[in-house]
Write a protein that holds these residues in place. Structure first.
Motif, PDB file in Angstrom:
ATOM      1  N   ARG A  23       0.851  -1.196   0.000  1.00 14.40           N
ATOM      2  CA  ARG A  23       0.000   0.000   0.000  1.00 14.40           C
ATOM      3  C   ARG A  23       0.878   1.234   0.000  1.00 14.40           C
ATOM      4  O   ARG A  23       1.987   1.224   0.537  1.00 14.40           O
ATOM      5  CB  ARG A  23      -0.891   0.058   1.245  1.00 14.40           C
ATOM      6  N   ALA A  24       0.355   2.302  -0.558  1.00 15.34           N
ATOM      7  CA  ALA A  24       0.957   3.632  -0.462  1.00 15.34           C
ATOM      8  C   ALA A  24      -0.214   4.601  -0.360  1.00 15.34           C
ATOM      9  O   ALA A  24      -1.005   4.729  -1.289  1.00 15.34           O
ATOM     10  CB  ALA A  24       1.819   3.940  -1.676  1.00 15.34           C
ATOM     11  N   ASP A  25      -0.343   5.242   0.791  1.00 17.99           N
ATOM     12  CA  ASP A  25      -1.496   6.107   1.057  1.00 17.99           C
ATOM     13  C   ASP A  25      -1.032   7.475   1.534  1.00 17.99           C
ATOM     14  O   ASP A  25       0.074   7.615   2.058  1.00 17.99           O
ATOM     15  CB  ASP A  25      -2.395   5.486   2.140  1.00 17.99           C
ATOM     16  N   ARG A  26      -1.904   8.458   1.363  1.00 15.63           N
ATOM     17  CA  ARG A  26      -1.639   9.802   1.874  1.00 15.63           C
ATOM     18  C   ARG A  26      -2.724  10.154   2.894  1.00 15.63           C
ATOM     19  O   ARG A  26      -3.883   9.814   2.713  1.00 15.63           O
ATOM     20  CB  ARG A  26      -1.642  10.812   0.734  1.00 15.63           C
ATOM     21  N   TYR A  45      -4.905   5.338  11.149  1.00 17.85           N
ATOM     22  CA  TYR A  45      -4.787   4.591   9.893  1.00 17.85           C
ATOM     23  C   TYR A  45      -5.133   3.138  10.176  1.00 17.85           C
ATOM     24  O   TYR A  45      -4.598   2.544  11.118  1.00 17.85           O
ATOM     25  CB  TYR A  45      -3.349   4.696   9.387  1.00 17.85           C
ATOM     26  N   ALA A  46      -6.015   2.555   9.397  1.00 21.09           N
ATOM     27  CA  ALA A  46      -6.341   1.138   9.503  1.00 21.09           C
ATOM     28  C   ALA A  46      -6.750   0.672   8.114  1.00 21.09           C
ATOM     29  O   ALA A  46      -7.806   1.058   7.610  1.00 21.09           O
ATOM     30  CB  ALA A  46      -7.465   0.900  10.509  1.00 21.09           C
ATOM     31  N   GLU A  47      -5.888  -0.129   7.491  1.00 22.52           N
ATOM     32  CA  GLU A  47      -6.130  -0.557   6.120  1.00 22.52           C
ATOM     33  C   GLU A  47      -5.787  -2.031   5.954  1.00 22.52           C
ATOM     34  O   GLU A  47      -4.866  -2.551   6.587  1.00 22.52           O
ATOM     35  CB  GLU A  47      -5.274   0.272   5.145  1.00 22.52           C
ATOM     36  N   PRO A  48      -6.509  -2.710   5.052  1.00 19.59           N
ATOM     37  CA  PRO A  48      -6.238  -4.129   4.816  1.00 19.59           C
ATOM     38  C   PRO A  48      -5.088  -4.334   3.830  1.00 19.59           C
ATOM     39  O   PRO A  48      -4.842  -3.493   2.964  1.00 19.59           O
ATOM     40  CB  PRO A  48      -7.554  -4.619   4.194  1.00 19.59           C
ATOM     41  N   ILE A  49      -4.399  -5.453   4.001  1.00 17.49           N
ATOM     42  CA  ILE A  49      -3.423  -5.911   3.009  1.00 17.49           C
ATOM     43  C   ILE A  49      -3.644  -7.406   2.832  1.00 17.49           C
ATOM     44  O   ILE A  49      -4.281  -8.052   3.673  1.00 17.49           O
ATOM     45  CB  ILE A  49      -1.957  -5.638   3.418  1.00 17.49           C
ATOM     46  N   PHE A  50      -3.132  -7.948   1.737  1.00 15.86           N
ATOM     47  CA  PHE A  50      -3.201  -9.386   1.511  1.00 15.86           C
ATOM     48  C   PHE A  50      -1.807  -9.871   1.175  1.00 15.86           C
ATOM     49  O   PHE A  50      -1.205  -9.432   0.193  1.00 15.86           O
ATOM     50  CB  PHE A  50      -4.163  -9.730   0.363  1.00 15.86           C
ATOM     51  N   LEU A  51      -1.270 -10.762   2.014  1.00 19.06           N
ATOM     52  CA  LEU A  51       0.063 -11.314   1.782  1.00 19.06           C
ATOM     53  C   LEU A  51      -0.071 -12.665   1.101  1.00 19.06           C
ATOM     54  O   LEU A  51      -0.821 -13.521   1.561  1.00 19.06           O
ATOM     55  CB  LEU A  51       0.819 -11.477   3.105  1.00 19.06           C
ATOM     56  N   SER A  52       0.674 -12.825   0.004  1.00 14.56           N
ATOM     57  CA  SER A  52       0.626 -14.084  -0.725  1.00 14.56           C
ATOM     58  C   SER A  52       1.958 -14.818  -0.602  1.00 14.56           C
ATOM     59  O   SER A  52       2.978 -14.238  -0.222  1.00 14.56           O
ATOM     60  CB  SER A  52       0.312 -13.814  -2.200  1.00 14.56           C
TER      61      SER A  52
END
Length: 180
Positions: A23-26, A45-52
């Motif tokens: 992710r890259a967020d402002r 800040y609270a954001e989802p990610i998916f690790l593969s």
């Protein structure tokens, strides 16, 4: 209004592994986010990610302009799935997982010590601040990355604006982010 803009995915080869930009967020572009809340602070800040695949290490980097009032410390804590990241030097020993990333001392002598914004002694505006940490995860799949901010030390308000948050991942050995 807090607007976030998602940027592009990027993979960068390194000497030991491939680092993937998840992710890259402002945050806070054109306004400040402020709090006088002490630990546990507020979520910024609270954001989802998916690790593969074999990715097991998450890196969080926060870069912004910040200021504090009345000698308060701007404290930050990164988490993955509610577990604190390893912060390294500058960590607050009485509050595990928290790091002090900005503090301008309040003057005891009556000098203004900046006060360039009317926030009292130690109110020096627009300091470059950076926070980075990492956390190992056990399994691939969905995860949540969170940043928390709090005011510490002397009572006062802490602020940031013009922030960039980068979340990266890589394959590493178990325990890579643990401090000795």
């Amino acid at each position: 209004m807090n607007r976030r803009k998602k940027l592009v995915f990027m993979t960068v080869p390194t000497a030991s592994a491939v680092v993937s930009r998840e992710r890259a967020d402002r945050l806070a572009m054109g306004f400040e986010i402020a709090t006088a809340a002490v630990i546990p602070g507020v979520s910024i800040y609270a954001e989802p990610i998916f690790l593969s695949g074999a990715k097991r290490t998450v890196y969080i980097t926060f870069v912004a302009s910040g200021d504090t009032h009345d000698g308060a410390r701007l404290l930050m804590r990164g988490e993955v799935d509610g577990e604190a990241c390893t912060g390294g030097p500058g960590a607050t020993p009485t509050a595990p997982g928290w790091q002090s990333i900005n503090m301008m001392p309040a003057s005891n002598s009556g000098a203004s010590n900046c006060n360039n914004g009317g926030g009292g002694p130690g109110d020096c505006h627009d300091n470059s601040i950076i926070y980075t940490c990492c956390r190992n995860v056990k399994e691939p799949g969905p995860h949540t990355v969170t940043l928390r901010m709090a005011s510490g030390g002397l009572p006062g308000t802490v602020f940031f604006e013009q922030a960039h948050v980068y979340v990266d991942s890589t394959k590493t050995e178990p325990g890579f982010c643990e401090l000795p």
